[in-house]
Design a protein around this motif. Sequence first.
Motif, PDB file in Angstrom:
ATOM      1  N   LYS A   1       0.818  -1.215   0.000  1.00 53.50           N
ATOM      2  CA  LYS A   1       0.000   0.000   0.000  1.00 53.50           C
ATOM      3  C   LYS A   1       0.851   1.265   0.000  1.00 53.50           C
ATOM      4  O   LYS A   1       0.366   2.336  -0.303  1.00 53.50           O
TER       5      LYS A   1
ATOM      6  N   ASN B   1      -7.376   8.225   2.988  1.00 54.92           N
ATOM      7  CA  ASN B   1      -6.356   7.177   3.107  1.00 54.92           C
ATOM      8  C   ASN B   1      -4.933   7.722   3.090  1.00 54.92           C
ATOM      9  O   ASN B   1      -3.979   6.947   3.153  1.00 54.92           O
TER      10      ASN B   1
ATOM     11  N   THR C   1      -4.628   7.380  -2.417  1.00 52.31           N
ATOM     12  CA  THR C   1      -5.385   6.991  -3.606  1.00 52.31           C
ATOM     13  C   THR C   1      -5.365   8.119  -4.636  1.00 52.31           C
ATOM     14  O   THR C   1      -5.919   7.969  -5.716  1.00 52.31           O
TER      15      THR C   1
END
Length: 188
Positions: A85, A117, A142
């Motif tokens: 991530k 995020n 993102t």
Amino acid sequence: MRGYYCICLEHLVCPKTTDMANKEYLNVAQLSKESGMTTRHVRTIIKELSQSKSNDLIRKDKHNKWEVHHLLKSKFKRKRKSKQKYFALSFQTYSGYTPSEIKTILKSVFDRIDDVNLELHYTIEMKKSNNKPHVHSYVATTKKRELFQTLKLLFANLSYHESKIFDLTRWKGYMTKDGHSITTLKRN
């Protein structure tokens, strides 16, 4: 008079049978190419498998090179399938920012991006060659494009390098190699 040519059936049949035998076993280079792994990693897997598999499946040829039976090709698939991530981001500016100014600007970058995020973990260290500050970080977002646009907007003359992180623990170790602590900006 021209010479006569002799065509022997053996030469026509042998290459095909030899090709069939060669395709039954794969060498390190072939496995590396098919799996997308380095040859070193392929040899490591072969060494591990050779302890548990029979000599009919893993063997060494007459040149002492590894050969692996095609039935074991599934053992050479990449194991790292989940996407990390975080990505690594290092940058420097060519303007005379101080570390405290960089910290303030990074906080402003973080506040401007509307992403629940978004995580920004960074260290600021002085470059040994010119004693100017540069930043190492790992980031989760993102909205990567928006992040880079905002960085370029708020920092004058920005030069950056972005890359995938395969081992986050080692990247954190590299970031803190000079004893700097990691500063975290995170929503929640």
